[in-house]
Each structure stands twice: as structure tokens, then as C-alpha cells.
Write an enzyme that holds these catalytic residues in place. Structure first.
Site, short mmCIF file in Angstrom:
data_model
loop_
_atom_site.label_atom_id
_atom_site.label_comp_id
_atom_site.label_asym_id
_atom_site.label_seq_id
_atom_site.Cartn_x
_atom_site.Cartn_y
_atom_site.Cartn_z
N LYS A 178 0.83 -1.12 0.05
CA LYS A 178 0.04 0.04 0.08
C LYS A 178 0.93 1.38 0.07
O LYS A 178 1.76 1.23 0.59
CB LYS A 178 -1.03 -0.13 1.24
CG LYS A 178 -1.72 -1.09 1.02
CD LYS A 178 -2.83 -1.41 2.50
CE LYS A 178 -1.51 -1.76 3.61
NZ LYS A 178 -2.16 -2.06 5.02
N THR A 211 -6.42 9.24 9.65
CA THR A 211 -6.16 7.95 8.89
C THR A 211 -6.05 6.82 9.83
O THR A 211 -5.51 5.57 9.56
CB THR A 211 -4.73 8.09 8.17
OG1 THR A 211 -3.71 8.47 9.10
CG2 THR A 211 -5.19 9.21 7.01
N GLY A 213 -6.35 3.36 11.50
CA GLY A 213 -7.30 2.03 10.97
C GLY A 213 -7.14 1.95 9.65
O GLY A 213 -8.18 0.76 9.54
N THR A 214 -6.65 2.62 8.91
CA THR A 214 -6.87 2.46 7.44
C THR A 214 -6.34 1.10 6.87
O THR A 214 -7.10 0.30 6.25
CB THR A 214 -6.04 3.57 6.67
OG1 THR A 214 -4.80 3.55 7.01
CG2 THR A 214 -6.65 4.95 6.72
N GLY A 215 -5.09 0.70 7.64
CA GLY A 215 -4.64 -0.81 7.07
C GLY A 215 -5.63 -1.87 7.67
O GLY A 215 -5.67 -2.77 6.75
N CYS A 216 -6.03 -1.81 8.67
CA CYS A 216 -7.03 -2.80 9.26
C CYS A 216 -8.31 -2.92 8.44
O CYS A 216 -8.59 -3.95 7.99
CB CYS A 216 -7.39 -2.29 10.85
SG CYS A 216 -6.02 -2.26 11.91
#
Length: 289
Positions: A178, A211, A213-216
Site C-alpha cells: 500500500k 487515517t 485504522g486504514t490498514g485494518c
């Protein structure tokens, strides 16, 4: 009237008391994508938008019993891992995946929080690489996580390709690196798989500090879409659109990095669609793990 049977999805991760990441973000994402969410909590964290104040790993017996409770009663159509913290937890997860024949594993290799708090012991990185990644349908690191996994410095596009190839050589069927930590006007995520297929997912970079928690969230939506039987490219596009909307309409709560808005894609959609470009590359290791 016949009841609708929802696919069941499992998240194995840490609890975020602030509600923006971890188990809480995953369950919200599952609900938004119309799948039934189950969970195994690996650690309890004390955290909010300003950072992580404490991490309290659960004892192995508690994790093992949660895994068995889920595996013995639910048909899991996909699962994702987040914060696993230590070697013993990873070993339990690997054993459960094999024991219950769980498929469609999405590995989000959570290592360090946005504010720099260590969420994965150093020794556990090697265990993830040697035991968990070979079971994964896709692994979804951001750029710092990809650097930890590969021990490569990532500064430019060719570095991302090299890192993707190295992660694929560890056994994962595919990898999505990402680009949220990049600095260009376009946020580009690069997908590669064992066939040499390469997909670039591009969206407008949004200037915001909200931002958390974007990866989760991204990986949870991917797992939800795979659980519904979606092909990988369709699942990727949905996840990218979902997280773009969640960031566009992020919630300015707290005094630090606020959470994204998990209902934004349903309520608002996205202002500009995601671009999707295809390439093919010759993998340097020729598919040999």
C-alpha cells in the site's frame, strides 16, 4: 421467508479501545460489506487517537480456546490477521488454520502503530515470514512493513517491485504493498501475484491526519469480499474504493490521528473512481519459494 445466510469472516487481531483500528475496525468493515464477523482477540490495547498507552497480550490458552470455539462451530469463508504480537500467538494461529482448513487468508502484518509503538516482537517477524505467509492468499503491508519483511529500503517504484517479488518468494500467493506512506499526489497500491500479474490501484491522495485504522479496514474489506467469492481484482477495487471513501469522510474525533468513517462508502460513495492498470512482470525467482 427464508433467512439470508451470510458468509462468516474471522478477524484475529488486537482490540483498540479507541475504536478506530484492530478488532473494532474489522467488525465495522465486515458489517458494512454484508458478511458476519467473528473474532479472536490476541491482545488488549489501551489506545486513543494520540497513541498507544499500553499493550496487554492475552495468555496463549485464551487465544487457543477462542480459535477452537470459532473453528468448531462456524464455517469460516475467509479470515484476516492483524496484530499477532509474539511467536507463540503466530504458532497458535498457524495450527488453527491448518486444523480447520481455513482458506482465503489475508495477512495484514501489523508491526508498528502510527505513533511508533511496537506491536510485534522482533522475533515474531521471522515466524510470520516462515510459517504464516506460505498460508496466505494475500499479504497487505504498507511501505514500512514491507521494508521490515524484506529488509529492503523502499524509495521508488522499482523498490516496491523488488520488495513484492521478495515477499512472494516467502510463499504468499499474492501481495499488495500500500502506498499510503508515499509523498506523491497519487496514492498508488501495487498488487502482484505468483503468475507475475501486476495491478496498480491509483486514487487521489487526501491531505488529512485522520487515517487511524486504514490498514485494518482495507484488509478487512478484502477478506469480506473474498468470503463472498469475489475474484481478487474485484475485491481489491472494492477495498480501495471503500478506504478512499472512509478517508474522504474521516471523523475528526479526539486530539490526534482520528479514525476513518466506515459507513462512508455506503452513504457517500467516492468523489473520483479508482484507476486500475495492469502489467505483467517476470518474477526473478521463477515461482520457486
Amino acid at each position: 421467508m427464508t433467512s439470508k445466510v451470510l458468509p462468516c469472516v474471522l478477524t484475529i487481531a488486537g482490540s483498540d479501545s479507541g475504536g478506530g483500528a484492530g478488532i473494532q475496525a474489522d467488525i465495522k468493515s465486515f458489517q458494512e460489506r454484508d458478511v458476519f464477523g467473528t473474532s479472536v482477540i490476541t491482545a488488549v490495547t489501551a489506545q486513543n487517537t494520540t497513541g498507544v498507552q499500553g499493550v496487554f497480550p492475552l495468555e496463549t490458552k485464551a487465544i487457543e480456546q477462542q480459535l477452537d470455539s470459532i473453528g468448531e462451530d462456524f464455517k469460516i469463508s475467509a479470515l484476516k490477521t492483524g496484530m499477532l504480537f509474539d511467536v507463540s500467538t503466530i504458532a497458535l494461529v498457524v495450527d488453527a488454520i491448518k486444523k480447520f482448513s481455513w482458506e482465503n487468508l489475508v495477512v495484514d502484518p501489523v508491526m508498528v502503530s502510527t505513533t511508533g509503538h511496537i506491536l510485534l516482537e522482533h522475533e515474531a517477524i521471522e515466524t510470520i515470514k516462515s510459517q504464516l505467509l506460505p498460508l496466505a492468499r494475500i499479504v497487505t503491508p504498507n511501505i514500512p512493513e514491507a521494508e521490515h519483511l524484506t529488509e529492503l529500503k523502499i524509495d521508488k517504484d522499482t523498490d516496491i517491485i523488488r520488495a513484492s517479488e521478495k515477499i512472494l518468494s516467502m510463499g504468499s500467493h499474492s501481495v499488495l504493498i500500500k502506498g499510503g506512506h508515499g509523498r506523491s499526489e497519487i496514492a498508488e497500491d501495487i498488487y502482484m501475484d505468483q503468475t507475475g500479474s501486476l495491478i496498480r490501484l491509483r486514487s487521489r491522495r487526501l491531505e488529512t491526519t485522520n487515517t487511524h485504522g486504514t490498514g485494518c479496514t482495507y484488509s478487512a474489506v478484502l477478506a469480506a469480499e473474498l468470503a463472498k467469492g469475489r475474484e481478487m481484482e474485484e475485491a481489491l477495487m472494492t477495498a480501495k474504493r471503500f478506504i478512499q471513501a472512509a478517508i474522504e469522510h474521516a471523523i475528526p474525533l479526539g486530539h490526534g490521528h482520528g479514525p476513518t468513517y466506515h459507513a462512508a462508502y455506503r452513504h457517500h460513495g467516492i468523489k473520483e473512481d479508482v484507476r486500475c492498470d495492469h502489467e505483467t512482470v517476470d518474477l526473478f525467482y521463477h515461482g520457486n519459494k
